[in-house]
Write a protein that holds these residues in place. Structure first.
Motif, mmCIF file in Angstrom:
data_model
loop_
_atom_site.group_PDB
_atom_site.id
_atom_site.type_symbol
_atom_site.label_atom_id
_atom_site.label_comp_id
_atom_site.label_asym_id
_atom_site.label_seq_id
_atom_site.Cartn_x
_atom_site.Cartn_y
_atom_site.Cartn_z
ATOM 1 N N ARG A 25 52.740 26.316 31.170
ATOM 2 C CA ARG A 25 52.873 26.232 31.900
ATOM 3 C C ARG A 25 54.387 25.533 32.111
ATOM 4 N N LEU A 26 54.432 24.476 31.319
ATOM 5 C CA LEU A 26 55.891 23.475 31.826
ATOM 6 C C LEU A 26 57.554 25.355 31.276
ATOM 7 N N ALA A 27 56.943 26.014 30.524
ATOM 8 C CA ALA A 27 58.102 26.710 31.064
ATOM 9 C C ALA A 27 57.986 27.778 31.947
ATOM 10 N N PHE A 135 64.981 36.248 22.832
ATOM 11 C CA PHE A 135 65.684 36.198 24.392
ATOM 12 C C PHE A 135 63.942 35.908 24.601
ATOM 13 N N ASP A 136 63.830 35.063 25.930
ATOM 14 C CA ASP A 136 62.874 35.208 26.823
ATOM 15 C C ASP A 136 62.705 35.434 28.087
ATOM 16 N N LEU A 137 62.232 34.892 29.638
ATOM 17 C CA LEU A 137 62.198 35.107 30.706
ATOM 18 C C LEU A 137 63.442 34.716 30.747
ATOM 19 N N ARG A 138 63.356 33.682 30.078
ATOM 20 C CA ARG A 138 64.661 33.018 31.019
ATOM 21 C C ARG A 138 66.424 34.401 30.958
ATOM 22 N N ALA A 171 55.499 42.970 24.680
ATOM 23 C CA ALA A 171 55.128 42.344 23.289
ATOM 24 C C ALA A 171 55.653 41.042 23.069
ATOM 25 N N ARG A 172 57.132 41.076 22.786
ATOM 26 C CA ARG A 172 57.951 39.540 22.772
ATOM 27 C C ARG A 172 57.391 38.512 23.564
ATOM 28 N N LEU A 173 57.199 39.091 25.406
ATOM 29 C CA LEU A 173 56.653 37.729 26.379
ATOM 30 C C LEU A 173 55.630 37.753 26.348
ATOM 31 N N SER A 174 54.861 38.388 26.219
ATOM 32 C CA SER A 174 53.663 37.929 25.782
ATOM 33 C C SER A 174 53.260 37.314 24.539
ATOM 34 N N LEU A 176 55.587 34.540 23.202
ATOM 35 C CA LEU A 176 55.850 34.019 23.829
ATOM 36 C C LEU A 176 54.683 32.799 24.262
ATOM 37 N N ARG A 177 54.462 33.812 25.418
ATOM 38 C CA ARG A 177 52.922 32.901 26.247
ATOM 39 C C ARG A 177 51.858 32.444 25.495
ATOM 40 N N THR A 178 51.150 32.669 24.621
ATOM 41 C CA THR A 178 50.102 32.959 24.555
ATOM 42 C C THR A 178 50.583 31.330 23.492
#
Length: 197
Positions: A25-27, A135-138, A171-174, A176-178
């Motif tokens: 949530r903070l991300a 990477f991440d979403l940013r 897959a990486r974004l998923s 990371l979120r988990t």
């Protein structure tokens, strides 16, 4: 459509921040709050949290700063107020993880831009492989915005390679979120336990 007054937006952001109980949530909050490079709300929120009454509030501010996008106000915050940990022990670890998160984002963004712009195919391919791992979403969002706005040109070969990496990015974004849903301040937390309740 009318834009709500700035005070209303700040109040809603503060309410979302007060309800955040995990790094995921903070991300999300940091991602949205830093979408406009001219908006410095995240800096004021972090500074307010650094003066918080509990270590958990301070950790929330540090974590929020770590998940922000690389833009001038946040870069300045890391260079000055966040140059050193605010305390020892657990908060020093939170600071270290948040600093590493921000640095990883900056590295991913540089790798993505190198992939798109490097005329050397081998160097671009190496940058692409490294980008896919860090990477991440940013960084993804900023890179796509750079390409779509014309600030960064990506030829057909790079676009094809980019398209092939889509499932791996998803897959990486998923993942990371988990992972972030299970941590607060980079520290694993027990389900149902909130750091300041």
């Amino acid at each position: 459509m009318t834009v709500p007054p700035e005070g209303v937006v700040r109040d809603l952001r503060r309410e979302a921040l007060d309800r955040a109980r995990d790094d995921a949530r903070l991300a999300e909050i940091a991602f949205c709050a830093t979408a406009d490079p001219g908006d410095d709300w995240i800096v004021s929120a972090v500074l307010e949290d650094l003066r918080g009454a509990s270590p958990a509030i301070v950790a929330r501010g540090l974590t929020l700063a770590g998940y922000g996008r690389a833009h001038a106000p946040l870069e300045q915050l890391w260079a000055c107020e966040l140059a050193q940990p605010p305390a020892s022990g657990w908060l020093a670890g939170v600071h270290c993880r948040a600093r590493a998160e921000f640095a990883r984002h900056r590295r991913a963004l540089a790798l993505g831009r190198a992939f798109a712009a490097d005329p050397n195919d081998a160097a671009a391919a190496a940058a692409f492989l490294q980008f896919q791992r860090v990477f991440d979403l940013r960084a993804l969002d900023m890179l796509v915005d750079d390409v779509n706005s014309g600030r960064l040109a990506m030829g057909d070969t790079r676009r094809d390679q980019w398209a092939l990496g889509g499932p791996e990015r998803d897959a990486r974004l998923s993942a990371l979120r988990t992972q972030r849903e299970e941590t607060f301040g980079g520290t694993r937390r027990e389900r149902g336990m909130h750091p300041w309740t």
